[in-house]
Scaffold this motif. Structure first.
Motif, short mmCIF file in Angstrom:
data_model
loop_
_atom_site.label_atom_id
_atom_site.label_comp_id
_atom_site.label_asym_id
_atom_site.label_seq_id
_atom_site.Cartn_x
_atom_site.Cartn_y
_atom_site.Cartn_z
N HIS A 73 0.83 -1.20 0.00
CA HIS A 73 0.00 0.00 0.00
C HIS A 73 0.87 1.26 0.00
O HIS A 73 1.92 1.31 0.64
N GLY A 96 -3.41 3.89 -1.60
CA GLY A 96 -3.36 3.27 -2.92
C GLY A 96 -2.53 1.99 -2.90
O GLY A 96 -2.11 1.50 -1.84
N GLY A 106 -4.61 6.38 -4.13
CA GLY A 106 -5.75 6.03 -3.30
C GLY A 106 -7.10 6.43 -3.88
O GLY A 106 -8.12 5.84 -3.53
N GLY A 161 -7.93 6.03 -6.96
CA GLY A 161 -8.26 5.04 -7.98
C GLY A 161 -8.55 5.61 -9.34
O GLY A 161 -9.14 4.93 -10.19
N PHE A 205 -8.31 -0.67 -1.90
CA PHE A 205 -7.55 0.41 -1.28
C PHE A 205 -7.83 0.49 0.21
O PHE A 205 -8.84 -0.02 0.70
#
Length: 573
Positions: free
Chosen positions: A201, A206, A272, A274, A397
């Motif tokens: 992560h 993200g 994060g 997306g 996420f």
């Protein structure tokens, strides 16, 4: 004069023969004839009893005379089981039967029989059969003895590959995140895969994923996997940019790998929110992005990592806008090159139809693997296969992670206890301690800690709780049998408890970590592990104990107490 020489020879001078027959008269008659020829005899009344007798006495058994038709277990099944027990020590099996039909002869050969003797017995024919089988047996054992050093070397190599796989699983695979949200396949051509998948992560929640393919396969192809994983995870957690990570990985691989070795790689990062895919492909097959407006091919546009000392500026990162329902498929060239029995690669068969049928907001991973398995039909492959699908959904996420600060000079104590159905599921040290901030400043020692904890936990579980004997590994297929039995024992449900305690104490010049494992088992013989020189364990003929030898090399001290139920290790730097 011949008679006198015969009298002087002790009973059983030609070895031991096992006579298997449900007819006591036939059994007694054949035993008397064999004793007259110089054999000591053991008897069994049926196939089941023969297998039990052979398992107990097989180092002493030189010939087996097997009746074909018997109750409980016939001679064909008994022969199959006996042959499985002989391994490299060839023991001829001579079928004895009144049956002379072709089907019975064929069944005997398929079961592993080496010759046939027809009832009623002819003494002259029996003597000829014995001479022929003795010559065959002695030749086979001579050949086996000549090859024994090579076989022992191969067994040691297999054990070291298994050890490496356990270590890498703890130090690499168990540090990955979100793997339950991905479609993920790693199928090695050898025991150890040269394909590498890393996930971590980003600080904003993200995800970053690296798929790497080292030249070749097996352990030699993955010698640089540990430093690559360390750099990837540490730099991703800190929020380091993709380009900087690629440059650092390239520098490490260029320094570590010989000139003919490199790692083809595809790196992707999804922030994060997306909304954007950042990607780089150096030498891997094209990745495929399925969006609402169609398929997008993410072709290789850069050299693999480790070839040049510095990455060219022209090989920069690229990006693509994302929407909900999009999905990304990445894979190594082993997928495209996987061949069927006719030598046709998967790229020219099921791959294209599967990709073209991929619909938006749907996953393609399971369909691709099903097509691959249908294509290969258990055909042995020459290269490792790695496939990763990243579905772009909210659950992939995480919330942004707060940084936990800890005073550098402070120590800490931490413990965990696993019971019953949770045994066998110890997470990596990184996964357990990182979220608590306990590894701050200790990253340089993480691989060593992963190795120590993994090996000591395996011993506590396998020997303390499950009571698995290491001697199982002595057979050519011993490692497979050992780990199958381990998996079966855990699946069946085992009762017990393992407690792990880790204590860290820093000092002015370094620090030390005290690791304690205690299990609730009945204890085990620790003499195999109490070797002062780890090189003795590494060089020993028995193919086990190298994991503990490695732990001894890493630790200042390793001590077992309470008949193996408690072990303490001190790692100091």
């Amino acid at each position: 004069m011949v008679k006198n020489a015969s009298v002087e020879k002790p009973m059983g001078w030609r070895g031991c023969a096992l006579v298997v027959d449900d007819d006591p008269i036939s059994r007694h008659l054949l035993a008397r004839m064999l004793q007259h020829e110089g054999f000591r005899t053991e008897n069994a009344r049926d196939g089941k009893e023969a297998v039990v007798q052979f398992a107990a006495l097989h180092p002493q058994i030189d010939l087996v005379f097997m009746d074909a038709q018997m109750p409980r277990m016939d001679g064909f099944e008994a022969t199959r089981q006996i042959k499985a027990l002989t391994k490299l020590n060839f023991v001829p099996v001579i079928f004895q039967s009144a049956l002379q039909d072709e089907d019975s002869l064929l069944r005997g050969i398929e079961a592993g029989g080496d010759d046939f003797l027809t009832k009623p017995y002819n003494h002259g024919l029996l003597r000829a059969r014995i001479f022929a089988m003795e010559r065959m047996r002695d030749l086979q054992r001579h050949v086996a003895a000549e090859h024994l050093p090579l076989l022992e070397l191969l067994e040691r190599e297999d054990e070291e590959q298994a050890l490496a796989e356990r270590i890498f699983s703890r130090a690499i695979k168990n540090r990955n995140v979100a793997t339950d949200q991905l479609g993920l396949l790693l199928r090695p051509a050898a025991m150890f895969s040269g394909d590498l998948v890393l996930t971590q992560h980003l600080p904003d929640g993200g995800l970053r994923v690296l798929l790497g393919d080292f030249t070749g396969h097996g352990l030699a192809a993955a010698v640089a996997a540990l430093p690559v994983a360390d750099a990837f995870h540490a730099m991703t957690r800190k929020g380091v940019e993709d380009a900087e990570i690629l440059a650092e990985l390239n520098r490490k691989l260029y320094q570590l790998l010989p000139i003919e070795r490199f790692m083809a790689a595809c790196l992707v990062s999804i922030p994060g929110d997306g909304q954007m895919l950042h990607w780089w492909n150096g030498g891997l097959p094209s990745a495929w992005l399925r969006t609402q407006d169609g398929l997008h091919e993410l072709t290789s546009h850069a050299l693999p990592l480790g070839i040049l000392p510095e990455l060219p500026d022209s090989a920069g990162l690229r990006q693509h806008a994302l929407q909900a329902g999009d999905s990304l498929l990445m894979f190594s060239d082993g997928l495209l090159e996987a061949q069927n029995r006719d030598g046709i690669p998967f790229e020219n068969a099921g791959f294209r139809p599967t990709i073209n049928a991929w619909q938006h907001a749907d996953t393609v991973f399971s369909k691709m693997i099903e097509a691959l398995d249908t294509h290969c039909l258990n055909t042995e492959q020459a290269d490792d296969i790695a496939v990763v699908e990243i579905p772009l959904n909210c659950s992939l996420f995480t919330a942004p992670q707060a940084t936990v600060q800890r005073a550098v000079n402070s120590g800490w104590n931490w413990a965990i206890e696993l019971r019953d159905e949770h045994l066998g599921n110890l997470r990596s040290v990184d996964a357990m301690l990182r979220p608590l901030g306990l590894l701050d400043g200790l990253d340089a020692h993480l691989v060593a800690l992963e190795t120590i904890v993994a090996e000591l936990y395996s011993n506590a579980l396998e020997h303390g709780i499950l009571k698995l004997p290491s001697s199982l590994k002595s057979a050519p297929d011993g490692f497979e049998v050992y780990y199958e039995r381990r998996a079966d024992s855990l699946s069946a449900g085992c009762l017990g408890c393992i407690r792990l305690e880790i204590n860290y104490k820093p000092n002015a010049v370094g620090g030390h970590i005290h690791i304690r494992f205690r299990d609730s088992g009945t204890g085990f013989d620790v003499t195999d592990w109490q070797i002062s020189d780890p090189n003795i364990a590494l060089a020993a003929a028995r193919p086990w104990g190298r994991g503990i030898a490695l732990v001894r090399q890493l630790c200042e001290s390793l001590t077992y107490h309470d008949q193996g139920r408690l072990v303490e290790a001190i790692y100091r730097w």
